[in-house]
Enzyme design. Structure first.
Site, short mmCIF file in Angstrom:
data_model
loop_
_atom_site.label_atom_id
_atom_site.label_comp_id
_atom_site.label_asym_id
_atom_site.label_seq_id
_atom_site.Cartn_x
_atom_site.Cartn_y
_atom_site.Cartn_z
N ARG A 103 -101.12 55.62 62.49
CA ARG A 103 -100.07 55.10 63.36
C ARG A 103 -99.43 56.25 64.12
O ARG A 103 -99.20 57.33 63.54
CB ARG A 103 -98.99 54.38 62.54
CG ARG A 103 -99.40 52.98 62.07
CD ARG A 103 -99.54 52.02 63.25
NE ARG A 103 -99.91 50.67 62.89
CZ ARG A 103 -101.16 50.17 62.93
NH1 ARG A 103 -102.17 50.92 63.32
NH2 ARG A 103 -101.39 48.91 62.63
N HIS A 133 -106.74 53.59 70.47
CA HIS A 133 -106.51 52.73 69.29
C HIS A 133 -107.75 51.87 69.03
O HIS A 133 -107.69 50.64 69.05
CB HIS A 133 -105.26 51.86 69.50
CG HIS A 133 -104.71 51.32 68.20
ND1 HIS A 133 -103.38 51.15 67.95
CD2 HIS A 133 -105.34 50.89 67.06
CE1 HIS A 133 -103.21 50.64 66.73
NE2 HIS A 133 -104.38 50.48 66.17
#
Ligand code: OXD
Length: 307
Positions: free
Chosen positions: A223, A271
């Site tokens: 993250r 991502h």
């Protein structure tokens, strides 16, 4: 039973769930509002707030990914509905590939060769023994422990860290604040797979990045909030860190003018390290639905802890 699905390519998920659960009504979030509003279950990844807010009789929410940070921050998330998330479901292997790629990139000097190519420089770099290249893995949940074991099987000494003590065969496990500093001081490559929680925000700040050995590299498929991006830029700029492979960012998509895009020592990926694999996940979703329906006790998300 009515299930509403929200994820990219939701039609594929809808078809797979309809096949597995012929008695259920399976809709995507594109269905008209009056049809979707009295769902029993939501199976969602990055659902819009209105999909949660309009529900009147939800029995459970299945998060179609490993991280629940987005879901927990969605306005209107009911506080009394149990939430479960996918556990590994094929994402461990994808994450392990990403992490191994990153470790090998630096271990086999691909960053240096790509620099050398710009000036047609033919200069083989030294290859040290893998035993001299310890790799740290922060986060030892279902995915993190899979990644740690995969790196260890690839021949690297692996040091793992989690907030509370864990044991993984072949991995030297550390925990707590002191354990984190001890691990950081020893690793050449650092892979971060922690969830985004209050406790992990900027866990890699300037002070912790400085604890890494000179020339270490960072691989973050976890993250964006785990790393203080400004501190990372400074550690790269000063030469303390050799490079970074980053899949996740404080703000996504990474803004076009963000310095990380242009940084010569950074590889940016959008991502993509571990998109939820439909085939592996669907069995887990079905098992969750059966468990909810039969009143079985499930390991649910603790919204306070954030995972
Ligand atoms: C996840 C992700 O949490 O892909 O599953 O980010």
């Amino acid at each position: 039973m009515k299930i509403v699905v929200h994820i990219d390519e939701a039609a594929q998920w809808q078809a797979a769930l309809e096949e597995a659960l012929p008695q259920a009504t399976v809709l995507t979030s594109e269905a008209p509002a009056d049809e979707r509003k009295d769902a029993d279950y939501l199976a969602v990844w990055k659902a819009p707030a209105h999909l949660l807010q309009e529900q009147t009789q939800l029995k459970g929410i299945i998060n179609l990914g490993a991280g629940v940070d987005y879901l927990l921050k969605t306005p209107g998330l009911p506080s009394d509905v149990p939430i479960v998330k996918l556990r590994d479901a094929g994402m461990g292997e994808l994450m392990a590939d990403y992490a191994l790629y990153g470790v090998l990139h630096f271990y086999r000097s691909m960053d240096r060769y790509s620099e050398q190519q710009k000036s047609a420089t033919w200069e083989p770099q030294e290859v040290v023994e893998k035993s001299q290249w310890p790799v740290g893995v922060l986060g030892l949940g279902a995915i993190g422990s899979f990644v740690a074991s995969a790196l260890q099987q690839a021949g690297f000494p692996v040091l793992g860290w989690s907030r509370s003590p864990k044991q993984i065969s072949g991995v030297h496990c550390f925990h707590g604040d002191d354990g984190l500093s001890e691990l950081l001081g020893q690793v050449q490559s650092l892979v971060t797979i922690l969830p985004d929680t209050n406790a992990t925000q900027h866990i890699l700040n300037a002070e912790r990045l400085a604890q890494l050995p000179q020339g270490a590299n960072v691989i973050n498929p976890g993250r964006g909030s785990l790393i203080d991006e400004q501190a990372l830029l400074e550690a790269l700029g000063s030469g303390h860190l050799r490079g970074a492979l980053l899949d996740v960012f404080q703000e996504e998509p990474l803004p076009a003018d963000h310095p990380l895009w242009q940084h010569p020592k950074v590889i940016v990926t959008p991502h993509m390290a571990a998109p939820t694999p439909l085939n592996d996940a669907i069995d887990q979703v079905i098992a969750y639905l059966h468990a909810f329906e039969s009143g079985e006790k499930l390991s649910t998300i603790n919204p306070e802890a954030g995972y």
